[in-house]
Write a protein that holds these residues in place. Structure first.
Motif, mmCIF file in Angstrom:
data_model
loop_
_atom_site.group_PDB
_atom_site.id
_atom_site.type_symbol
_atom_site.label_atom_id
_atom_site.label_comp_id
_atom_site.label_asym_id
_atom_site.label_seq_id
_atom_site.Cartn_x
_atom_site.Cartn_y
_atom_site.Cartn_z
ATOM 1 N N ASP A 100 8.354 -17.211 9.314
ATOM 2 C CA ASP A 100 9.525 -16.611 9.958
ATOM 3 C C ASP A 100 10.804 -17.398 9.660
ATOM 4 N N GLY A 101 10.902 -17.907 8.444
ATOM 5 C CA GLY A 101 12.043 -18.733 8.062
ATOM 6 C C GLY A 101 13.374 -18.018 8.141
ATOM 7 N N ARG A 102 13.378 -16.733 7.853
ATOM 8 C CA ARG A 102 14.634 -15.967 7.910
ATOM 9 C C ARG A 102 15.204 -15.962 9.333
ATOM 10 N N TYR A 103 14.339 -15.762 10.318
ATOM 11 C CA TYR A 103 14.805 -15.810 11.705
ATOM 12 C C TYR A 103 15.303 -17.215 12.044
ATOM 13 N N LEU A 104 14.555 -18.236 11.654
ATOM 14 C CA LEU A 104 14.955 -19.613 11.941
ATOM 15 C C LEU A 104 16.333 -19.915 11.367
ATOM 16 N N ALA A 105 16.597 -19.440 10.172
ATOM 17 C CA ALA A 105 17.899 -19.674 9.542
ATOM 18 C C ALA A 105 19.015 -18.977 10.319
ATOM 19 N N ARG A 106 18.797 -17.720 10.656
ATOM 20 C CA ARG A 106 19.828 -16.973 11.399
ATOM 21 C C ARG A 106 20.066 -17.580 12.775
ATOM 22 N N ALA A 107 18.988 -17.903 13.471
ATOM 23 C CA ALA A 107 19.122 -18.484 14.810
ATOM 24 C C ALA A 107 19.814 -19.844 14.733
ATOM 25 N N GLY A 108 19.485 -20.621 13.704
ATOM 26 C CA GLY A 108 20.132 -21.923 13.533
ATOM 27 C C GLY A 108 21.625 -21.791 13.327
ATOM 28 N N LEU A 109 22.045 -20.797 12.572
ATOM 29 C CA LEU A 109 23.477 -20.575 12.356
ATOM 30 C C LEU A 109 24.170 -20.143 13.643
ATOM 31 N N VAL A 110 23.516 -19.309 14.425
ATOM 32 C CA VAL A 110 24.094 -18.886 15.706
ATOM 33 C C VAL A 110 24.283 -20.087 16.623
ATOM 34 N N VAL A 111 23.261 -20.917 16.718
ATOM 35 C CA VAL A 111 23.342 -22.107 17.575
ATOM 36 C C VAL A 111 24.432 -23.041 17.061
ATOM 37 N N LEU A 112 24.469 -23.262 15.773
ATOM 38 C CA LEU A 112 25.491 -24.131 15.198
ATOM 39 C C LEU A 112 26.888 -23.585 15.460
ATOM 40 N N GLY A 113 27.041 -22.274 15.379
ATOM 41 C CA GLY A 113 28.336 -21.647 15.648
ATOM 42 C C GLY A 113 28.835 -21.891 17.066
ATOM 43 N N GLY A 114 27.927 -21.992 18.004
ATOM 44 C CA GLY A 114 28.325 -22.300 19.376
ATOM 45 C C GLY A 114 28.482 -23.787 19.634
ATOM 46 N N TYR A 115 27.659 -24.569 18.974
ATOM 47 C CA TYR A 115 27.646 -26.019 19.205
ATOM 48 C C TYR A 115 28.793 -26.749 18.509
ATOM 49 N N ALA A 116 29.028 -26.434 17.242
ATOM 50 C CA ALA A 116 29.990 -27.188 16.440
ATOM 51 C C ALA A 116 31.388 -27.247 17.053
ATOM 52 N N PRO A 117 31.972 -26.115 17.478
ATOM 53 C CA PRO A 117 33.317 -26.214 18.054
ATOM 54 C C PRO A 117 33.356 -27.050 19.335
ATOM 55 N N VAL A 118 32.318 -26.932 20.133
ATOM 56 C CA VAL A 118 32.288 -27.678 21.396
ATOM 57 C C VAL A 118 32.150 -29.169 21.146
ATOM 58 N N VAL A 119 31.268 -29.563 20.231
ATOM 59 C CA VAL A 119 31.097 -30.991 19.974
ATOM 60 C C VAL A 119 32.358 -31.566 19.330
ATOM 61 N N LEU A 120 33.022 -30.808 18.469
ATOM 62 C CA LEU A 120 34.269 -31.281 17.887
ATOM 63 C C LEU A 120 35.353 -31.434 18.957
ATOM 64 N N LEU A 121 35.417 -30.480 19.857
ATOM 65 C CA LEU A 121 36.385 -30.560 20.953
ATOM 66 C C LEU A 121 36.050 -31.717 21.885
ATOM 67 N N THR A 122 34.787 -31.880 22.200
ATOM 68 C CA THR A 122 34.338 -32.974 23.054
ATOM 69 C C THR A 122 34.756 -34.312 22.462
ATOM 70 N N SER A 123 34.534 -34.453 21.188
ATOM 71 C CA SER A 123 34.896 -35.682 20.502
ATOM 72 C C SER A 123 36.414 -35.874 20.479
ATOM 73 N N ALA A 124 37.145 -34.797 20.161
ATOM 74 C CA ALA A 124 38.604 -34.882 20.080
ATOM 75 C C ALA A 124 39.235 -35.217 21.426
ATOM 76 N N LEU A 125 38.599 -34.777 22.511
ATOM 77 C CA LEU A 125 39.135 -35.048 23.848
ATOM 78 C C LEU A 125 38.759 -36.435 24.365
ATOM 79 N N GLY A 126 38.016 -37.179 23.553
ATOM 80 C CA GLY A 126 37.684 -38.549 23.916
ATOM 81 C C GLY A 126 36.556 -38.688 24.919
ATOM 82 N N ALA A 127 35.616 -37.747 24.889
ATOM 83 C CA ALA A 127 34.500 -37.812 25.831
ATOM 84 C C ALA A 127 33.566 -38.974 25.531
ATOM 85 N N GLY A 128 33.700 -39.551 24.351
ATOM 86 C CA GLY A 128 32.874 -40.688 23.991
ATOM 87 C C GLY A 128 31.532 -40.258 23.435
ATOM 88 N N LEU A 129 30.781 -41.267 23.015
ATOM 89 C CA LEU A 129 29.502 -41.006 22.388
ATOM 90 C C LEU A 129 28.516 -40.328 23.340
#
Length: 164
Positions: A100-129
């Motif tokens: 089921d690799g095709r599903y894993l790839a699509r789901a991974g992109l969806v999760v990354l799409g939600g995670y990446a902006p938040v982690v970048l914002l978290t870091s930019a706002l100085g939330a720390g490690l």
């Protein structure tokens, strides 16, 4: 810790492929349930061990007290995410074993799409490690957990050798 959880995932991959190849959906479901239980238990054990050793692990890598002190909250956050990570690793293995690799790839992109902006914002706002790791545990591991559990509960990945 990843190697411990990945060992279970690799076993899940092989066993899933075997049972689906033999056309045995009931055994595939039973093995998946058992492996998820192993993943949760292993995640709890690794999480407890990580949390318990967190005050001393930094000394293995640096003599700097500030770095060691900053590492403890990060390790505690990582420890808290281990049970969910155990399920994520196992279900990755199950779905890879099911082809089921095709599903894993699509789901991974969806999760990354939600995670990446938040982690970048978290870091930019100085939330720390520790803040970045909270975002990782909650959004990345949590998002993967939701997408993988949802898929595992469906019938879509249960393609037997005879049906393929």
């Amino acid at each position: 810790m990843a190697y411990v959880l990945d060992a279970i995932a690799i076993a899940a991959q092989a066993i899933t492929g075997r049972h689906l190849g033999a056309g045995d959906i009931a055994a595939t479901r039973a093995v998946t349930r058992r492996m998820v239980q192993w993943g949760v238990r292993s995640g709890i054990v690794t999480g407890v061990l990580l949390a318990a050793s967190s005050p001393w692990l930094g000394a293995l890598f640096t003599p700097d007290d500030a770095v060691r002190d900053a590492l403890v909250p990060v390790l505690l956050v990582a420890a808290a995410a281990q049970p969910a990570a155990g399920v994520v690793f196992v279900l990755d293995g199950v779905l890879i074993g099911a082809g089921d690799g095709r599903y894993l790839a699509r789901a991974g992109l969806v999760v990354l799409g939600g995670y990446a902006p938040v982690v970048l914002l978290t870091s930019a706002l100085g939330a720390g490690l520790a803040g970045v790791w909270v975002a990782f545990g909650a959004l990345f591991i949590g998002g993967r957990l939701v997408t993988l559990v949802r898929r595992a509960r469906s019938e879509a990945w249960l393609v037997t050798g005879a049906a393929a």
